[in-house]
Scaffold this active site. Structure first.
Site, PDB file in Angstrom:
ATOM      1  NE  ARG A  50     -54.739  -6.804   5.194  1.00 32.86           N
ATOM      2  CZ  ARG A  50     -55.402  -7.917   5.529  1.00 32.86           C
ATOM      3  NH1 ARG A  50     -55.729  -8.137   6.798  1.00 32.86           N
ATOM      4  NH2 ARG A  50     -55.751  -8.787   4.618  1.00 32.86           N
ATOM      5  CE  LYS A 149     -52.925 -11.126   3.641  1.00 42.41           C
ATOM      6  NZ  LYS A 149     -52.678 -12.352   4.393  1.00 42.41           N
ATOM      7  CD  GLU A 182     -51.836 -13.475  13.075  1.00 39.73           C
ATOM      8  OE1 GLU A 182     -52.928 -13.051  12.676  1.00 39.73           O
ATOM      9  OE2 GLU A 182     -50.765 -13.181  12.548  1.00 39.73           O
TER      10      GLU A 182
HETATM   11  N1  PXG Z   1     -53.451 -13.635  10.118  1.00 40.97           N
HETATM   12  C1  PXG Z   1     -52.610 -13.966   9.124  1.00 40.97           C
HETATM   13  C2  PXG Z   1     -51.200 -14.261   9.429  1.00 40.97           C
HETATM   14  C3  PXG Z   1     -53.105 -14.011   7.804  1.00 40.97           C
HETATM   15  O1  PXG Z   1     -52.283 -14.319   6.801  1.00 40.97           O
HETATM   16  C4  PXG Z   1     -55.289 -13.411   8.635  1.00 40.97           C
HETATM   17  C5  PXG Z   1     -54.747 -13.358   9.909  1.00 40.97           C
HETATM   18  C6  PXG Z   1     -56.743 -13.055   8.457  1.00 40.97           C
HETATM   19  O2  PXG Z   1     -56.843 -11.779   7.828  1.00 40.97           O
HETATM   20  P1  PXG Z   1     -58.068 -11.415   6.872  1.00 40.97           P
HETATM   21  O3  PXG Z   1     -57.796 -10.011   6.474  1.00 40.97           O
HETATM   22  O4  PXG Z   1     -58.020 -12.371   5.706  1.00 40.97           O
HETATM   23  O5  PXG Z   1     -59.288 -11.558   7.678  1.00 40.97           O
HETATM   24  C7  PXG Z   1     -54.460 -13.723   7.562  1.00 40.97           C
HETATM   25  C8  PXG Z   1     -55.001 -13.780   6.167  1.00 40.97           C
HETATM   26  C9  PXG Z   1     -54.614 -18.872   2.722  1.00 40.97           C
HETATM   27  C10 PXG Z   1     -55.083 -17.502   3.033  1.00 40.97           C
HETATM   28  O6  PXG Z   1     -54.500 -19.194   1.518  1.00 40.97           O
HETATM   29  C11 PXG Z   1     -54.711 -16.887   4.192  1.00 40.97           C
HETATM   30  C12 PXG Z   1     -55.160 -15.590   4.483  1.00 40.97           C
HETATM   31  C13 PXG Z   1     -55.997 -14.935   3.623  1.00 40.97           C
HETATM   32  C14 PXG Z   1     -56.366 -15.583   2.457  1.00 40.97           C
HETATM   33  C15 PXG Z   1     -55.916 -16.876   2.140  1.00 40.97           C
HETATM   34  O7  PXG Z   1     -54.325 -19.633   3.652  1.00 40.97           O
HETATM   35  N2  PXG Z   1     -54.724 -15.049   5.641  1.00 40.97           N
END
Ligand code: PXG
Length: 290
Positions: A50, A149, A182
């Site tokens: 990713r 991201k 989301e």
């Molecule tokens: N949507 C958004 C906008 C994110 O930033 C996810 C979905 C979930 O994706 P993953 O690949 O992690 O299943 C994310 C990921 C935090 C933190 O500190 C946030 C994420 C990942 C790690 C830490 O709040 N978000």
């Protein structure tokens, strides 16, 4: 704590980024949040893939190949002698001058932090989160692909402020059409009539690594899973709701905008997915200390 910056491991006090770095000046960069459990990095390849897709989409040359980024990630954990924790992997456009032009940044900056992460309190996994709809909309495909991201998280931060001010654990974000996208840092799912539903990527959802694991687990359990366009009505009238993310893992959501979802308690499908997810994090992943 040892932090990786551009090939070197520096103590926390010395791990500094230039004020001329375009990651800071323009949010011009990308990142990944990765977890490691029990001496293994969970879904490392998916996160690295990713990251490279994000880089490709913003025309950023990371200056390292995937194997080198993966090895730097593992070595950062080793340098800190950790077995469980969180990785923040960041690639910025690098140091340039005070102008937008990314071509004046000769080399990307890569840094990797291995640390602990603040998790939701255990009680939220048992009783479920309350979530609220935020007025701040998810970034539009026409502005910046929500698939990337990127270091531009300001609209998610503003939505998170709304959620926290409302006393909620997470905030639901809609896209410009008012469809469910989301949450501010998590993907959202519902269970209805025995099937799982989650908004499609086209609605502005990030292609979450944890989201993809829900598809794998649903296939394993023989539970149908669909990606329809969704509105808040679908969540208000669902039997169950849960959120997924690297930080949150799989967590039940039991209220949206003060309305109880289903019977207002975490449901059986959510519980089953949480259980299987914990098995996967405990038993799979890339070994850190071979
Ligand atoms: N949507 C958004 C906008 C994110 O930033 C996810 C979905 C979930 O994706 P993953 O690949 O992690 O299943 C994310 C990921 C935090 C933190 O500190 C946030 C994420 C990942 C790690 C830490 O709040 N978000």
């Amino acid at each position: 704590m040892k932090i990786y910056i551009d090939g070197e491991f520096l103590d926390k006090e010395h791990a500094k980024i230039s004020v001329f770095d375009h990651g800071l000046l323009y949010g011009d960069g990308i990142f990944e949040g990765i977890r490691f459990y029990n001496g293994r990095v969970f879904r490392l390849d998916e996160h690295i893939d990713r990251l490279f897709h994000s880089a490709r989409a913003i025309a950023l040359d990371i200056g390292m190949d995937k194997a080198a980024v993966a090895e730097a990630t593992l070595e950062t954990i080793r340098q800190n002698k950790l077995r469980d924790g969180y990785i923040r992997l960041v690639v910025t456009r690098g140091i340039g001058d005070l102008g937008l032009n990314p071509y004046l940044c000769p080399k990307a900056t890569v840094f990797i932090i291995a640390s602990a992460i603040t998790l939701y309190p255990a009680e939220k996994y048992e009783k479920g989160l309350e979530i609220v709809t935020c007025a701040t909309r998810r970034i539009a495909h026409g502005a910046l692909s929500p698939m990337v991201k990127s270091l531009n998280y300001l609209n998610n931060v503003l939505a998170k402020i709304e959620a926290l001010q409302a006393g909620a654990g997470e905030g639901l974000m809609l896209n410009e059409q008012g469809l469910v996208s989301e949450c501010t840092g998590d993907n959202i799912f519902i269970v209805k009539n025995g099937a799982i539903h989650t908004p499609p990527i086209a609605s502005g959802a990030l292609a979450g690594v944890t989201r993809a694991i829900v598809f794998e687990m649903a296939a394993e359990f023989g539970i149908p899973i669909h990606e329809p366009m969704m509105t808040r009505y679908d969540i208000y009238t669902a039997d169950e709701c849960f959120l997924t993310g690297t930080a949150a893992e799989v967590i039940p959501a039991v209220k949206l905008d003060t309305r109880p979802i289903g019977d207002g308690r975490p449901g059986p499908v959510t519980a089953r997915l949480m259980g299987r997810f914990h098995e996967l994090t405990a038993t799979t992943g890339t070994p850190i200390y071979p």
